[in-house]
Design an enzyme around this catalytic site. Structure first.
Site, PDB file in Angstrom:
ATOM      1  N   ASN A  14       0.832  -1.209   0.000  1.00 22.09           N
ATOM      2  CA  ASN A  14       0.000   0.000   0.000  1.00 22.09           C
ATOM      3  C   ASN A  14       0.864   1.255   0.000  1.00 22.09           C
ATOM      4  OD1 ASN A  14      -3.055  -0.437   0.096  1.00 22.09           O
ATOM      5  ND2 ASN A  14      -2.288  -2.013   1.491  1.00 22.09           N
ATOM      6  N   ILE A  94      -1.494  -1.282  17.726  1.00 21.49           N
ATOM      7  CA  ILE A  94      -2.514  -0.381  18.271  1.00 21.49           C
ATOM      8  C   ILE A  94      -1.782   0.705  19.060  1.00 21.49           C
ATOM      9  CG2 ILE A  94      -4.481  -0.214  19.869  1.00 21.49           C
ATOM     10  CD1 ILE A  94      -5.362  -2.019  17.728  1.00 21.49           C
ATOM     11  N   ASN A 109      -6.691   5.218   7.796  1.00 12.05           N
ATOM     12  CA  ASN A 109      -6.310   3.792   7.799  1.00 12.05           C
ATOM     13  C   ASN A 109      -6.951   3.061   6.620  1.00 12.05           C
ATOM     14  OD1 ASN A 109      -5.230   1.309   8.907  1.00 12.05           O
ATOM     15  ND2 ASN A 109      -7.295   0.821   9.621  1.00 12.05           N
ATOM     16  N   HIS A 111      -8.342  -0.716   5.631  1.00 20.23           N
ATOM     17  CA  HIS A 111      -8.701  -2.020   6.216  1.00 20.23           C
ATOM     18  C   HIS A 111      -9.210  -2.922   5.093  1.00 20.23           C
ATOM     19  CE1 HIS A 111      -9.827  -4.856   9.292  1.00 20.23           C
ATOM     20  NE2 HIS A 111     -10.939  -5.053   8.611  1.00 20.23           N
ATOM     21  N   VAL A 151     -11.347   0.712  17.477  1.00 22.16           N
ATOM     22  CA  VAL A 151     -10.600   0.042  16.408  1.00 22.16           C
ATOM     23  C   VAL A 151     -11.483  -0.133  15.172  1.00 22.16           C
ATOM     24  CG1 VAL A 151      -9.274  -2.020  15.767  1.00 22.16           C
ATOM     25  CG2 VAL A 151      -9.182  -1.178  18.121  1.00 22.16           C
ATOM     26  N   ASP A 152     -11.042   0.425  14.053  1.00 17.91           N
ATOM     27  CA  ASP A 152     -11.768   0.395  12.774  1.00 17.91           C
ATOM     28  C   ASP A 152     -13.138   1.072  12.868  1.00 17.91           C
ATOM     29  OD1 ASP A 152      -9.672  -1.014  11.530  1.00 17.91           O
ATOM     30  OD2 ASP A 152     -10.469  -2.932  12.204  1.00 17.91           O
ATOM     31  N   ALA A 181      -8.942  -3.172  -5.043  1.00 17.62           N
ATOM     32  CA  ALA A 181      -9.520  -2.158  -4.152  1.00 17.62           C
ATOM     33  C   ALA A 181      -8.464  -1.315  -3.425  1.00 17.62           C
ATOM     34  CB  ALA A 181     -10.459  -2.827  -3.141  1.00 17.62           C
TER      35      ALA A 181
HETATM   36  C1  GAR Z   1      -3.202  -4.810   3.740  1.00 14.90           C
HETATM   37  O1  GAR Z   1      -4.094  -5.757   3.216  1.00 14.90           O
HETATM   38  C2  GAR Z   1      -3.920  -3.861   4.689  1.00 14.90           C
HETATM   39  O2  GAR Z   1      -5.195  -3.531   4.268  1.00 14.90           O
HETATM   40  C3  GAR Z   1      -3.954  -4.696   5.935  1.00 14.90           C
HETATM   41  O3  GAR Z   1      -2.723  -5.356   5.980  1.00 14.90           O
HETATM   42  C4  GAR Z   1      -2.188  -5.504   4.660  1.00 14.90           C
HETATM   43  C5  GAR Z   1      -0.825  -4.849   4.611  1.00 14.90           C
HETATM   44  O4  GAR Z   1      -0.197  -5.068   3.376  1.00 14.90           O
HETATM   45  N1  GAR Z   1      -4.222  -3.878   7.090  1.00 14.90           N
HETATM   46  C6  GAR Z   1      -4.912  -4.295   8.146  1.00 14.90           C
HETATM   47  O5  GAR Z   1      -5.354  -5.412   8.257  1.00 14.90           O
HETATM   48  C7  GAR Z   1      -5.102  -3.250   9.227  1.00 14.90           C
HETATM   49  N2  GAR Z   1      -6.146  -3.651  10.121  1.00 14.90           N
HETATM   50  P1  GAR Z   1       0.961  -4.123   2.848  1.00 14.90           P
HETATM   51  O6  GAR Z   1       2.016  -4.008   3.939  1.00 14.90           O
HETATM   52  O7  GAR Z   1       1.493  -4.844   1.650  1.00 14.90           O
HETATM   53  O8  GAR Z   1       0.365  -2.773   2.497  1.00 14.90           O
END
Ligand code: GAR
Length: 197
Positions: A14, A94, A109, A111, A151-152, A181
């Site tokens: 991301n 967190i 954030n 999610h 959270v979220d 997405a």
């Molecule tokens: C992503 O899928 C992100 O949406 C998720 O972790 C992954 C990180 O991937 N985040 C969560 O679950 C937060 N609650 P990345 O390091 O390749 O971006």
């Protein structure tokens, strides 16, 4: 031009999407630093390759496992780098207190589900997709939202739906949710937020 600080914990795909979309999608902000709570996060390499300053702040090793100290340390770094907007891009820790107060309404954030499904404490990374498949939903997706003390639970900024396919594993679903997405709506939502619309 808003100054963006990105917090990561792992692979940083991301973060890569944000880096790649700077100047095209993201025109009202600039990534000025990347902070990781893990020294081995590959995202740190991505940041270095893009010439972005990085810092590692680990909750246990650097902050004695204390959430308030952890929050304070990240906050200090964000202030030192004159950050206006914080983006959590796969940040798995967190935090609370100081960082949340200082940057109230300015922390975004991503999610990997359609909130309010499959979110909250303990729901992160692959676990989210395992839960979605376990429940048997046919549509999932990703959500970009503001961070508050639930959270979220903060205000939703953007969402995009993704179809579950027969034979999906948590890994294949995770990849499709990212491609279809997350990597699209995170840069778009960051631009919209930075532009103030
Ligand atoms: C992503 O899928 C992100 O949406 C998720 O972790 C992954 C990180 O991937 N985040 C969560 O679950 C937060 N609650 P990345 O390091 O390749 O971006």
């Amino acid at each position: 031009m808003k100054r963006i600080g990105v917090l990561i914990s792992g692979g940083g795909t991301n973060l890569q999407a944000l880096i790649d979309k700077q100047g095209s999608v993201i025109k009202s902000g600039k990534i000025v630093c990347v902070c990781s709570n893990s020294a081995s996060a590959y995202g740190l390499e991505r940041a270095k390759k893009a010439g972005i300053p990085t810092k590692v702040i680990r909750k246990n090793a650097d902050c004695g496992g204390d959430t308030e100290v952890f929050s304070h340390s990240i906050c200090e770094y964000m202030k030192e780098m004159d950050v206006d907007v914080i983006v959590l891009a796969g940040f798995m820790a967190i935090f609370g207190g100081e960082l949340l107060n200082e940057y109230s309404g300015r922390i975004i954030n991503i999610h990997p589900s359609l909130i309010p499904s499959f979110c909250g404490k303990g729901m992160y990374g692959l676990k989210v997709h395992e839960a979605a498949l376990g429940y048997g939903v046919k549509v999932t997706g990703a959500t970009v939202h503001l961070v508050n003390d639930v959270v979220d639970g903060g205000k939703i900024l953007m969402q995009k739906a993704v179809y579950v396919q027969d034979g999906d594993t948590p890994e294949t679903l995770q990849r499709r949710v990212m491609e279809e997405a997350e990597w699209i709506i995170l840069p778009e939502a960051v631009e919209k937020f930075c532009a103030g619309s």
